[in-house]
Enzyme design. Structure first.
Site, mmCIF file in Angstrom:
data_model
loop_
_atom_site.group_PDB
_atom_site.id
_atom_site.type_symbol
_atom_site.label_atom_id
_atom_site.label_comp_id
_atom_site.label_asym_id
_atom_site.label_seq_id
_atom_site.Cartn_x
_atom_site.Cartn_y
_atom_site.Cartn_z
ATOM 1 N N LYS A 116 0.814 -1.228 0.000
ATOM 2 C CA LYS A 116 0.000 0.000 0.000
ATOM 3 C C LYS A 116 0.849 1.281 0.000
ATOM 4 C CE LYS A 116 -3.974 -2.130 2.246
ATOM 5 N NZ LYS A 116 -4.915 -2.146 3.363
ATOM 6 N N GLY A 160 0.085 -0.321 9.160
ATOM 7 C CA GLY A 160 -0.633 0.371 8.094
ATOM 8 C C GLY A 160 -2.119 0.523 8.381
ATOM 9 N N ASP A 194 -9.689 2.498 3.017
ATOM 10 C CA ASP A 194 -9.722 1.729 4.259
ATOM 11 C C ASP A 194 -10.387 2.529 5.386
ATOM 12 O OD1 ASP A 194 -8.613 -0.658 3.371
ATOM 13 O OD2 ASP A 194 -6.561 -0.015 3.768
HETATM 14 N N1 LIG Z 1 -10.739 -5.874 7.554
HETATM 15 C C1 LIG Z 1 -9.990 -5.266 6.662
HETATM 16 O O1 LIG Z 1 -10.455 -4.792 5.616
HETATM 17 C C2 LIG Z 1 -8.507 -5.090 6.927
HETATM 18 C C3 LIG Z 1 -7.773 -4.123 6.239
HETATM 19 C C4 LIG Z 1 -6.412 -3.987 6.520
HETATM 20 C C5 LIG Z 1 -5.806 -4.837 7.455
HETATM 21 N N2 LIG Z 1 -6.555 -5.778 8.089
HETATM 22 C C6 LIG Z 1 -5.931 -6.654 9.106
HETATM 23 O O2 LIG Z 1 -5.283 -5.854 10.082
HETATM 24 C C7 LIG Z 1 -4.132 -6.522 10.591
HETATM 25 C C8 LIG Z 1 -2.920 -5.573 10.551
HETATM 26 O O3 LIG Z 1 -2.668 -5.191 9.218
HETATM 27 P P1 LIG Z 1 -1.555 -4.080 8.891
HETATM 28 O O4 LIG Z 1 -1.662 -3.810 7.440
HETATM 29 O O5 LIG Z 1 -1.630 -2.934 9.835
HETATM 30 O O6 LIG Z 1 -0.217 -4.907 9.212
HETATM 31 P P2 LIG Z 1 1.204 -4.330 9.644
HETATM 32 O O7 LIG Z 1 1.436 -2.980 9.046
HETATM 33 O O8 LIG Z 1 2.172 -5.431 9.385
HETATM 34 O O9 LIG Z 1 1.079 -4.118 11.255
HETATM 35 C C9 LIG Z 1 1.021 -5.234 12.105
HETATM 36 C C10 LIG Z 1 0.685 -4.783 13.523
HETATM 37 O O10 LIG Z 1 0.570 -5.944 14.361
HETATM 38 C C11 LIG Z 1 1.452 -5.792 15.475
HETATM 39 N N3 LIG Z 1 1.974 -7.080 15.939
HETATM 40 C C12 LIG Z 1 2.577 -8.046 15.191
HETATM 41 N N4 LIG Z 1 2.937 -9.071 15.982
HETATM 42 C C13 LIG Z 1 2.561 -8.743 17.256
HETATM 43 C C14 LIG Z 1 2.668 -9.403 18.533
HETATM 44 N N5 LIG Z 1 3.221 -10.614 18.642
HETATM 45 N N6 LIG Z 1 2.169 -8.777 19.617
HETATM 46 C C15 LIG Z 1 1.586 -7.553 19.497
HETATM 47 N N7 LIG Z 1 1.470 -6.875 18.331
HETATM 48 C C16 LIG Z 1 1.962 -7.475 17.224
HETATM 49 C C17 LIG Z 1 2.566 -4.920 14.967
HETATM 50 O O11 LIG Z 1 3.256 -4.380 16.053
HETATM 51 P P3 LIG Z 1 4.850 -4.031 15.936
HETATM 52 O O12 LIG Z 1 4.898 -2.647 15.366
HETATM 53 O O13 LIG Z 1 5.327 -4.133 17.330
HETATM 54 O O14 LIG Z 1 5.465 -5.064 15.027
HETATM 55 C C18 LIG Z 1 1.764 -3.889 14.155
HETATM 56 O O15 LIG Z 1 1.166 -2.942 15.008
HETATM 57 C C19 LIG Z 1 -3.963 -7.784 9.750
HETATM 58 O O16 LIG Z 1 -4.497 -8.866 10.479
HETATM 59 C C20 LIG Z 1 -4.810 -7.521 8.517
HETATM 60 O O17 LIG Z 1 -5.342 -8.700 7.967
HETATM 61 C C21 LIG Z 1 -7.885 -5.920 7.862
#
Ligand SMILES: NC(=O)c1ccc[n+]([C@@H]2O[C@H](COP(=O)([O-])OP(=O)(O)OC[C@H]3O[C@@H](n4cnc5c(N)ncnc54)[C@H](OP(=O)(O)O)[C@@H]3O)[C@@H](O)[C@H]2O)c1
Length: 277
Positions: free
Chosen positions: A67, A133, A104
């Site tokens: 993205k 993100g 989003d």
């Molecule tokens: N429903 C929808 O339309 C939609 C849209 C977008 C995303 N999502 C979902 O949202 C989630 C995050 O997406 P993203 O794009 O933001 O991913 P991302 O940028 O990779 O961010 C991941 C997040 O999860 C945290 N995290 C990872 N491992 C962790 C752990 N063991 N303990 C605590 N926190 C942890 C990370 O913290 P750190 O910074 O400490 O690594 C970060 O805040 C995913 O599950 C995705 O499928 C859903």
């Protein structure tokens, strides 16, 4: 009407439910075409997007991890895309140029409105867990909706500081160790971490300090009922699942590509739910 193509780029991409959503609407509205999942490796986003016009694509969605890179490549970008530095929707213009949008934020707020129509952002503090993100979009959506206090908490603290600096506004940065105490007095909690997603452990968060009338959202949609939502429901909190966000961000994409504002029918939701764990 000519045959039209659209799709989603991501890496990995096999788990995407977007093809099922858009192909359902194409069938329902009689639009000849197809929507496909396209595995694009990191480092190949530019060539992939520049090929869309020649391939006859109306555009594409963009998902993890592309993205931010896509936001740098598009020729024009909407205001939300500029503020988040990320786009999840690309529209190929008649001259072949690429317009980028971030839907989003819209998807998240529309899902909350649909599932919890009485919730008001200005009604009290919101707690957002995560600073990746998706958190950017959720925090901006809450701000634009009128939140007066957003308590932002992430495992890696530096990312919360960066996100707060990026978005400005009523964001209070708290430490990961304080996440349970931060629930006191909140009217909403949103999990934007990947914890609770299929293949990941549950988010470690006890809810005993959360008011009974708070709304608990998880933007994860597989499983539909994450351990967090299950725990919230069991103690009487209202919940908003992540499938609504996915469905609602898809609507403006479909309309931008094909000129039809599609409906999220019960049949569509049920058919996607049937593919989730
Ligand atoms: N429903 C929808 O339309 C939609 C849209 C977008 C995303 N999502 C979902 O949202 C989630 C995050 O997406 P993203 O794009 O933001 O991913 P991302 O940028 O990779 O961010 C991941 C997040 O999860 C945290 N995290 C990872 N491992 C962790 C752990 N063991 N303990 C605590 N926190 C942890 C990370 O913290 P750190 O910074 O400490 O690594 C970060 O805040 C995913 O599950 C995705 O499928 C859903």
């Amino acid at each position: 009407m000519p045959f039209r193509a659209a799709g989603v780029i991501g890496w990995p991409i096999f788990q995407s439910r977007s093809p099922a959503i858009h192909n359902y609407w194409m069938g329902k509205y009689g639009i000849p075409g197809t929507y496909i999942a396209m595995p694009v490796q990191p480092g190949r986003v530019g060539p992939a997007l520049r090929g869309l016009a020649a391939l006859g694509f109306a555009g594409c969605n963009v998902t993890l991890p592309h993205k931010e890179r896509a936001a740098e490549i598009v020729d024009t970008i909407d205001a939300v895309g500029q503020r988040t530095g990320a786009v999840n929707l690309i529209v190929v213009q008649p001259d072949g140029s690429l317009s980028g949008f971030n839907k989003d934020c819209y998807g998240f707020i529309e899902s909350v409105r649909e599932q919890e129509p009485l919730w008001r952002a200005a009604g009290g503090p919101a707690v957002v867990l995560g600073a990746g993100g998706a958190a950017r979009s959720v925090v901006l959506a809450l701000m634009d909706e009128g939140s007066t206090e957003i308590r932002l908490i992430n495992r890696t603290h530096g990312r919360t500081e960066q996100l707060a600096a990026l978005v400005g506004g009523p964001v209070r940065v708290l430490h990961w160790g304080d996440r349970e105490a931060a629930l006191a007095g909140a009217t909403m909690v949103v999990n934007t971490t990947n914890q609770g997603m299929i293949g990941q452990p549950a988010l470690e968060l006890r809810l005993h300090d959360l008011p009974a009338n708070a709304v608990v959202c998880d933007i994860i949609y597989n499983p539909l009922e994450t351990p967090l939502l299950g725990a919230a429901r069991a103690r009487g909190n209202r919940v908003v699942d992540g499938l609504g966000m996915l469905l609602h961000q898809a609507r403006p994409a479909f309309e931008a590509w094909f000129g039809v504002s599609p409906e999220i029918t019960a049949e569509l939701r049920t058919s996607i739910e049937a593919t989730l764990r």
